[in-house]
Write a protein that holds these residues in place. Structure first.
Motif, PDB file in Angstrom:
ATOM      1  N   UNK A  33       0.823  -1.208   0.000  1.00  0.00           N
ATOM      2  CA  UNK A  33       0.000   0.000   0.000  1.00  0.00           C
ATOM      3  C   UNK A  33       0.857   1.259   0.000  1.00  0.00           C
ATOM      4  N   UNK A  34       2.124   1.150  -0.341  1.00  0.00           N
ATOM      5  CA  UNK A  34       3.038   2.294  -0.330  1.00  0.00           C
ATOM      6  C   UNK A  34       2.463   3.429  -1.180  1.00  0.00           C
ATOM      7  N   UNK A  35       2.534   4.631  -0.627  1.00  0.00           N
ATOM      8  CA  UNK A  35       2.068   5.799  -1.357  1.00  0.00           C
ATOM      9  C   UNK A  35       0.605   6.115  -1.186  1.00  0.00           C
ATOM     10  N   UNK A  36      -0.179   5.202  -0.626  1.00  0.00           N
ATOM     11  CA  UNK A  36      -1.587   5.502  -0.374  1.00  0.00           C
ATOM     12  C   UNK A  36      -1.679   6.412   0.850  1.00  0.00           C
ATOM     13  N   UNK A  37      -2.377   7.509   0.722  1.00  0.00           N
ATOM     14  CA  UNK A  37      -2.336   8.553   1.740  1.00  0.00           C
ATOM     15  C   UNK A  37      -3.549   8.595   2.665  1.00  0.00           C
ATOM     16  N   UNK A  38      -4.653   7.947   2.299  1.00  0.00           N
ATOM     17  CA  UNK A  38      -5.866   8.020   3.112  1.00  0.00           C
ATOM     18  C   UNK A  38      -6.283   6.626   3.578  1.00  0.00           C
ATOM     19  N   UNK A  39      -6.842   6.567   4.787  1.00  0.00           N
ATOM     20  CA  UNK A  39      -7.375   5.313   5.314  1.00  0.00           C
ATOM     21  C   UNK A  39      -8.598   5.601   6.168  1.00  0.00           C
ATOM     22  N   UNK A  40      -9.564   4.720   6.103  1.00  0.00           N
ATOM     23  CA  UNK A  40     -10.747   4.801   6.954  1.00  0.00           C
ATOM     24  C   UNK A  40     -10.932   3.456   7.640  1.00  0.00           C
ATOM     25  N   UNK A  41     -11.413   3.501   8.889  1.00  0.00           N
ATOM     26  CA  UNK A  41     -11.616   2.280   9.671  1.00  0.00           C
ATOM     27  C   UNK A  41     -12.967   2.351  10.361  1.00  0.00           C
ATOM     28  N   UNK A  42     -13.742   1.291  10.224  1.00  0.00           N
ATOM     29  CA  UNK A  42     -14.977   1.138  10.981  1.00  0.00           C
ATOM     30  C   UNK A  42     -14.799   0.012  11.978  1.00  0.00           C
ATOM     31  N   UNK A  74      -4.831  10.504   7.518  1.00  0.00           N
ATOM     32  CA  UNK A  74      -4.038  10.988   6.389  1.00  0.00           C
ATOM     33  C   UNK A  74      -2.580  10.653   6.672  1.00  0.00           C
ATOM     34  N   UNK A  75      -1.956   9.903   5.764  1.00  0.00           N
ATOM     35  CA  UNK A  75      -0.567   9.495   5.920  1.00  0.00           C
ATOM     36  C   UNK A  75       0.340  10.545   5.286  1.00  0.00           C
ATOM     37  N   UNK A  76       1.031  11.301   6.142  1.00  0.00           N
ATOM     38  CA  UNK A  76       1.981  12.298   5.662  1.00  0.00           C
ATOM     39  C   UNK A  76       3.129  11.599   4.942  1.00  0.00           C
ATOM     40  N   UNK A  77       3.570  10.484   5.512  1.00  0.00           N
ATOM     41  CA  UNK A  77       4.523   9.571   4.879  1.00  0.00           C
ATOM     42  C   UNK A  77       3.974   8.162   5.076  1.00  0.00           C
ATOM     43  N   UNK A  78       4.712   7.145   4.649  1.00  0.00           N
ATOM     44  CA  UNK A  78       4.265   5.772   4.861  1.00  0.00           C
ATOM     45  C   UNK A  78       4.311   5.372   6.328  1.00  0.00           C
ATOM     46  N   UNK A  79       4.969   6.182   7.181  1.00  0.00           N
ATOM     47  CA  UNK A  79       5.089   5.856   8.607  1.00  0.00           C
ATOM     48  C   UNK A  79       4.356   6.820   9.526  1.00  0.00           C
ATOM     49  N   UNK A  80       4.135   8.034   9.089  1.00  0.00           N
ATOM     50  CA  UNK A  80       3.531   9.056   9.951  1.00  0.00           C
ATOM     51  C   UNK A  80       2.127   9.386   9.461  1.00  0.00           C
ATOM     52  N   UNK A  81       1.158   9.332  10.375  1.00  0.00           N
ATOM     53  CA  UNK A  81      -0.236   9.584  10.015  1.00  0.00           C
ATOM     54  C   UNK A  81      -0.885  10.528  11.020  1.00  0.00           C
ATOM     55  N   UNK A  82      -1.876  11.247  10.553  1.00  0.00           N
ATOM     56  CA  UNK A  82      -2.732  12.069  11.407  1.00  0.00           C
ATOM     57  C   UNK A  82      -4.122  11.436  11.387  1.00  0.00           C
ATOM     58  N   UNK A  83      -4.648  11.107  12.564  1.00  0.00           N
ATOM     59  CA  UNK A  83      -5.907  10.370  12.654  1.00  0.00           C
ATOM     60  C   UNK A  83      -6.985  11.167  13.376  1.00  0.00           C
ATOM     61  N   UNK A  84      -8.166  11.193  12.793  1.00  0.00           N
ATOM     62  CA  UNK A  84      -9.374  11.676  13.473  1.00  0.00           C
ATOM     63  C   UNK A  84     -10.189  10.443  13.850  1.00  0.00           C
ATOM     64  N   UNK A  85     -10.478  10.280  15.135  1.00  0.00           N
ATOM     65  CA  UNK A  85     -11.156   9.081  15.633  1.00  0.00           C
ATOM     66  C   UNK A  85     -12.311   9.487  16.546  1.00  0.00           C
ATOM     67  N   UNK A 104     -27.638   7.451  35.350  1.00  0.00           N
ATOM     68  CA  UNK A 104     -27.021   7.002  34.114  1.00  0.00           C
ATOM     69  C   UNK A 104     -26.591   8.227  33.318  1.00  0.00           C
ATOM     70  N   UNK A 105     -25.566   8.052  32.485  1.00  0.00           N
ATOM     71  CA  UNK A 105     -25.036   9.144  31.691  1.00  0.00           C
ATOM     72  C   UNK A 105     -24.427   8.571  30.415  1.00  0.00           C
ATOM     73  N   UNK A 106     -24.521   9.316  29.316  1.00  0.00           N
ATOM     74  CA  UNK A 106     -23.947   8.893  28.038  1.00  0.00           C
ATOM     75  C   UNK A 106     -22.717   9.731  27.721  1.00  0.00           C
ATOM     76  N   UNK A 107     -21.687   9.091  27.180  1.00  0.00           N
ATOM     77  CA  UNK A 107     -20.487   9.804  26.747  1.00  0.00           C
ATOM     78  C   UNK A 107     -20.158   9.421  25.314  1.00  0.00           C
ATOM     79  N   UNK A 108     -19.596  10.378  24.566  1.00  0.00           N
ATOM     80  CA  UNK A 108     -19.242  10.141  23.167  1.00  0.00           C
ATOM     81  C   UNK A 108     -17.911  10.849  22.875  1.00  0.00           C
ATOM     82  N   UNK A 109     -16.787  10.105  22.959  1.00  0.00           N
ATOM     83  CA  UNK A 109     -15.484  10.725  22.755  1.00  0.00           C
ATOM     84  C   UNK A 109     -15.116  10.863  21.278  1.00  0.00           C
ATOM     85  N   UNK A 110     -14.283  11.855  20.994  1.00  0.00           N
ATOM     86  CA  UNK A 110     -13.662  12.002  19.677  1.00  0.00           C
ATOM     87  C   UNK A 110     -12.281  12.595  19.893  1.00  0.00           C
TER      88      UNK A 110
END
Length: 219
Positions: A33-42, A74-85, A104-110
């Motif tokens: 997957x070298x060079x692929x810059x975007x990833x999504x995970x469910x 977003x993969x800045x390089x093949x080793x370094x990524x910035x993730x929104x989760x 009771x209470x609900x929490x939703x982290x990001x």
């Protein structure tokens, strides 16, 4: 609690075998997957508080819960990524005291974090670590009809702070991969206040750990 333990054991086992598999895999010439810059995970994660705060003069215990999660990187390089989760749904927490359930209470982290992925895209197994900032929206606060807080109005502020991540990706194809991760969220901004009928009644310092699994795609 049993669900959390089972998922934790599965993730820990995966993380434990990752280094040896990673070493054996190094140097492979397979299509990558070298060079692929975007990833999504469910995925799906179980969240378990690590603290039992004192509220309104009583020691409380917040139950853990599970929820669907989503992330985009977003993969800045093949080793370094910035993730929104973040959690795609809310974690429901039952609040108990030694005398039983009181609310009771609900929490939703990001969160937003930077990650380092070890090895090269040619490796089937790629461990990673990350560090970032999170917030956990809180709503759905509700007192039980019986108990110490019956008939009272409860409010909990948003938790904010640092998040540390450790995980591993198992590459299935150059596009598809499986992921297992552990995230620890530490409130570093003074801890969210808990109000009962508008009066401060304590701090909701939960510092939860989430254990998750998921499937992702790179493009």
């Amino acid at each position: 609690m049993m669900r959390f333990r089972h998922l934790t054991l599965a993730v820990v086992a995966t993380l434990a075998i990752a280094p040896s598999a990673f070493a054996q895999d190094a140097g492979t010439d397979a299509t990558t997957s070298a060079g692929k810059r975007f990833a999504v995970v469910g995925g799906y994660a179980l969240s378990e508080p690590t603290r039992n705060p004192e509220i309104a003069g009583s020691r409380t215990y917040f139950d853990g819960d599970g929820a669907a999660t989503l992330s985009a990187s977003y993969y800045v390089t093949d080793n370094i990524a910035i993730e929104a989760w973040g959690a795609a749904d809310k974690f429901g927490n039952r609040v108990k005291t030694p005398n039983g359930k009181v609310a009771s209470v609900d929490t939703q982290p990001y969160a937003l974090s930077g990650q380092y992925h070890f090895g090269t895209p040619a490796n089937t197994v790629r461990p990673f670590v990350g560090l970032g900032y999170y917030e956990a929206n809180t709503d759905g606060e509700k007192a039980e009809p019986t108990g110490a807080l019956a008939g009272r109005r409860i409010g909990v502020e948003t938790a904010k702070g640092a998040m540390a991540t450790a995980g591993v990706d198992l590459n299935i194809t150059p596009t598809w991969f499986a992921r297992a991760d552990v995230r620890y969220m530490q409130d570093t901004t003074g801890q969210p206040n808990v109000a009962v009928d508008g009066v401060n009644a304590g701090k909701a310092e939960l510092n939860p750990v989430t254990v998750g699994v998921g499937v992702g795609a790179r493009f």
